[in-house]
Design a protein around this motif. Structure first.
Motif, short mmCIF file in Angstrom:
data_model
loop_
_atom_site.label_atom_id
_atom_site.label_comp_id
_atom_site.label_asym_id
_atom_site.label_seq_id
_atom_site.Cartn_x
_atom_site.Cartn_y
_atom_site.Cartn_z
N GLY A 42 0.82 -1.16 -0.21
CA GLY A 42 0.19 0.08 0.09
C GLY A 42 0.73 1.25 0.00
N ASP A 43 2.18 1.29 -0.12
CA ASP A 43 2.79 2.40 0.10
C ASP A 43 4.21 2.23 -0.72
OD1 ASP A 43 3.50 5.18 0.67
OD2 ASP A 43 4.27 4.57 2.68
N VAL A 44 4.27 1.90 -2.13
CA VAL A 44 5.42 1.49 -2.78
C VAL A 44 5.77 2.83 -3.29
CG1 VAL A 44 6.30 0.29 -4.94
CG2 VAL A 44 4.61 -0.80 -3.38
N ARG A 45 7.03 3.64 -3.10
CA ARG A 45 7.34 4.70 -3.62
C ARG A 45 8.95 4.84 -3.25
NH1 ARG A 45 5.71 9.18 1.13
NH2 ARG A 45 5.39 7.63 2.85
N PRO A 46 9.83 5.93 -3.91
CA PRO A 46 10.99 5.83 -3.76
C PRO A 46 11.65 5.89 -2.31
CG PRO A 46 10.29 7.23 -5.56
CD PRO A 46 9.20 6.66 -4.92
N GLN A 47 10.95 6.43 -1.49
CA GLN A 47 11.22 6.80 0.05
C GLN A 47 11.35 5.60 0.59
OE1 GLN A 47 8.95 8.78 -1.72
NE2 GLN A 47 9.01 10.58 -1.19
N ASN A 48 10.63 4.36 0.29
CA ASN A 48 10.56 3.00 0.81
C ASN A 48 11.40 2.03 0.20
OD1 ASN A 48 8.63 4.00 2.88
ND2 ASN A 48 7.02 3.74 1.65
N VAL A 49 12.07 2.44 -0.83
CA VAL A 49 13.04 1.69 -1.48
C VAL A 49 14.47 2.07 -1.03
CG1 VAL A 49 13.82 0.67 -3.69
CG2 VAL A 49 11.25 1.33 -3.30
N THR A 50 15.18 1.27 -0.58
CA THR A 50 16.88 1.53 0.06
C THR A 50 17.74 0.56 -0.94
OG1 THR A 50 15.76 1.78 2.26
CG2 THR A 50 18.31 1.63 1.82
N LEU A 51 18.87 1.24 -1.24
CA LEU A 51 19.78 0.55 -1.83
C LEU A 51 21.01 0.56 -0.89
CD1 LEU A 51 21.35 -0.58 -4.21
CD2 LEU A 51 21.92 1.82 -4.89
N ASN A 80 -0.83 8.87 -1.27
CA ASN A 80 0.26 9.62 -1.41
C ASN A 80 0.70 9.63 -3.10
OD1 ASN A 80 2.18 7.75 -2.42
ND2 ASN A 80 2.24 6.62 -0.34
N ALA A 81 1.64 10.50 -3.64
CA ALA A 81 1.50 10.57 -5.08
C ALA A 81 1.82 9.19 -5.65
CB ALA A 81 2.99 11.78 -5.11
N PHE A 82 2.28 8.06 -5.08
CA PHE A 82 2.42 7.04 -5.79
C PHE A 82 1.22 6.04 -5.58
CE2 PHE A 82 6.49 8.99 -5.29
CZ PHE A 82 7.03 8.48 -6.66
N SER A 83 0.26 6.52 -4.92
CA SER A 83 -0.96 5.66 -4.82
C SER A 83 -1.92 5.49 -6.05
CB SER A 83 -1.89 6.16 -3.58
OG SER A 83 -1.02 6.06 -2.43
N ALA A 84 -2.29 4.39 -6.12
CA ALA A 84 -3.16 4.10 -7.25
C ALA A 84 -4.44 5.13 -7.20
CB ALA A 84 -3.75 2.50 -7.20
N PRO A 85 -4.99 5.33 -8.23
CA PRO A 85 -6.08 6.21 -8.37
C PRO A 85 -7.26 5.88 -7.40
CG PRO A 85 -5.42 5.76 -10.46
CD PRO A 85 -4.63 5.02 -9.66
N VAL A 102 4.64 0.31 -8.29
CA VAL A 102 5.59 -0.22 -8.88
C VAL A 102 5.72 0.62 -10.19
CG1 VAL A 102 7.00 -2.06 -10.18
CG2 VAL A 102 5.62 -2.55 -7.93
N GLY A 103 4.59 0.78 -11.07
CA GLY A 103 4.56 1.47 -12.23
C GLY A 103 5.07 2.84 -12.11
N ARG A 104 4.64 3.27 -10.92
CA ARG A 104 4.69 5.01 -10.82
C ARG A 104 6.36 4.91 -10.17
NH1 ARG A 104 4.80 8.61 -11.44
NH2 ARG A 104 4.65 9.81 -9.52
N LEU A 105 6.77 4.05 -9.79
CA LEU A 105 8.16 4.00 -9.21
C LEU A 105 9.17 4.11 -10.34
CD1 LEU A 105 10.13 3.65 -6.54
CD2 LEU A 105 10.06 1.11 -7.30
N ILE A 106 8.77 3.17 -11.41
CA ILE A 106 9.62 3.26 -12.53
C ILE A 106 9.41 4.54 -13.48
CG2 ILE A 106 10.23 2.02 -14.74
CD1 ILE A 106 8.65 -0.41 -13.70
#
Length: 181
Positions: A42-51, A80-85, A102-106
């Protein structure tokens, strides 16, 4: 990676964006197929992805994670800005919402365009990545465009299929250029 790209005003290379997204899909696939039931991030966005320093991609931000109960989708996470409509409309969250994330992330990595930068009436429908980003392979554009379809039914919930498509795109991206033929 995404913060650095935005700071430098340079898009994330397609190979890096696909690798990050494929690793996020692997984590989501594990969640969606958990033995105790389907879990939605429910919260896939760049801030939640770490390298990590070793180059491993980690998915975090599990504060909004929800389990689907008795076959019914869970209550929606805070959008949030990455959430589905559908989440912005207050509808329940299913695996389709994670696929959209994931689509928004890419998409943001390749185009550097953010949802909040668009007029409110345009935020639920994204124009094709092909119209907003150069030098992105057609296969990657198709993957992103399909993940960003406006309704859950159109987009589907098959994170495994998205992961497989990303892995195929990575194989294409890793092939060396040999000729113009």
């Amino acid at each position: 990676v995404y913060a650095q790209a935005r700071r430098l005003r340079r898009a994330v290379p397609p190979q890096a964006a696909c690798r990050i997204a494929a690793e996020v899909c692997a984590a989501l696939l594990h969640m969606h197929r958990h033995e105790s039931g389907t879990w939605i991030h429910g919260d896939v966005r760049p801030q939640n992805v770490t390298l990590t320093a070793s180059g491993t991609i980690k998915l975090g931000g599990f504060e909004q994670t929800r389990a689907e109960e008795s076959g019914a989708p869970s209550r929606p996470p805070t959008p949030n800005a990455f959430s589905a409509p559908e989440l912005h409309r207050g509808e329940p969250a299913g695996p389709e919402a994670d696929l959209y994330g994931v689509g928004r992330l890419i998409d943001e990595g390749l185009s550097l365009q953010r949802r909040e930068d668009r007029p409110a009436f345009e935020r639920d429908v994204w124009p094709s990545l092909a119209t907003r980003s150069r030098d992105v392979p057609a296969r990657v554009i198709r993957i992103v465009d399909a993940a960003l379809l406006p309704t859950p039914r159109e987009r589907g919930d098959d994170i495994a299929a998205l992961w497989e498509e990303l892995e195929r795109a990575l194989v294409d991206l890793e092939r060396p250029f040999t000729s113009l033929d």
